[in-house]
Design an enzyme around this catalytic site. Structure first.
Site, PDB file in Angstrom:
ATOM      1  CG  HIS A  98       0.134  -3.542   6.504  1.00 58.32           C
ATOM      2  ND1 HIS A  98      -0.350  -2.281   6.227  1.00 58.32           N
ATOM      3  CD2 HIS A  98       1.206  -3.726   5.689  1.00 58.32           C
ATOM      4  CE1 HIS A  98       0.407  -1.731   5.279  1.00 58.32           C
ATOM      5  NE2 HIS A  98       1.349  -2.588   4.941  1.00 58.32           N
ATOM      6  CB  CYS A 143     -21.095 -16.748   5.608  1.00 58.88           C
ATOM      7  SG  CYS A 143     -20.645 -15.210   6.426  1.00 58.88           S
ATOM      8  N   GLY A 144     -22.638 -15.404   3.458  1.00 60.99           N
ATOM      9  CA  GLY A 144     -23.279 -14.387   2.634  1.00 60.99           C
ATOM     10  C   GLY A 144     -22.611 -13.039   2.693  1.00 60.99           C
ATOM     11  CG  HIS A 168     -27.367 -21.218   3.469  1.00 58.62           C
ATOM     12  ND1 HIS A 168     -27.172 -21.145   4.839  1.00 58.62           N
ATOM     13  CD2 HIS A 168     -28.011 -20.076   3.130  1.00 58.62           C
ATOM     14  CE1 HIS A 168     -27.693 -20.026   5.305  1.00 58.62           C
ATOM     15  NE2 HIS A 168     -28.205 -19.354   4.284  1.00 58.62           N
ATOM     16  N   GLY A 222     -19.972 -12.423   4.906  1.00 61.63           N
ATOM     17  CA  GLY A 222     -18.634 -12.607   5.436  1.00 61.63           C
ATOM     18  C   GLY A 222     -18.509 -12.176   6.884  1.00 61.63           C
ATOM     19  CG  ASN A 223     -20.001  -8.447   8.332  1.00 65.56           C
ATOM     20  OD1 ASN A 223     -18.917  -7.956   8.609  1.00 65.56           O
ATOM     21  ND2 ASN A 223     -20.852  -7.857   7.506  1.00 65.56           N
TER      22      ASN A 223
END
Length: 143
Positions: A98, A65-66, A9, A68-69
């Site tokens: 890399h 997502c908020g 969301h 990213g984690n």
């Protein structure tokens, strides 16, 4: 090129803009994310994106997502997926050059939409350098 994309969301607006940009470039998009703002669980969209990348069904994946984690952690549970949580185009370029990242994780609550679009463009257009990085990539996947 074919790309799988997923979002919760917090990433809906970003996902919609990214999908529009990708389609304007003639890229096929498989959308696993929500198109709404009601709360959803990021693993429900991140796992299908990662599965498509790992199986070769798509060339690359993008998750939003908020922070990213959560999406990044979820996608990296899949063998053959190298998801990179990025917050600027320089980190995005290095993740491709890399680390041969094949999934880009974006933190929607911490980057501006124009920056996210620039990062997606960098992700798509930056090749893996190979060479000394190749042996490191081979050591990432567990057997």
């Amino acid at each position: 090129m074919k790309i799988a994309i997923g979002n919760d969301h917090a990433g809906t607006d970003y996902k919609l803009a990214i999908v529009g940009m990708l389609k304007s470039k003639g890229i096929t998009v498989i959308n696993y994310g929500t198109d709404g703002t009601d709360s959803v669980d990021y693993p429900d969209f991140a796992h299908p994106v990662a599965a498509d990348v790992a199986s070769g069904k798509v060339d690359l994946g993008i998750v939003v997502c908020g922070s990213g984690n959560g999406a990044n952690m979820t996608t990296n549970k899949h063998q053959l997926v190298r998801s990179a949580l990025c917050w600027n185009k320089e980190i995005t370029a290095l993740a491709r050059q890399h680390n041969d990242a094949n999934v880009l994780s974006l933190p929607a609550r911490f980057i501006a939409l124009p920056q996210a679009l620039e990062m997606v463009d960098t992700f798509l257009n930056t090749p893996f350098e190979g060479g000394r990085h190749e042996r490191r990539i081979e050591k990432i996947a567990c057997s």
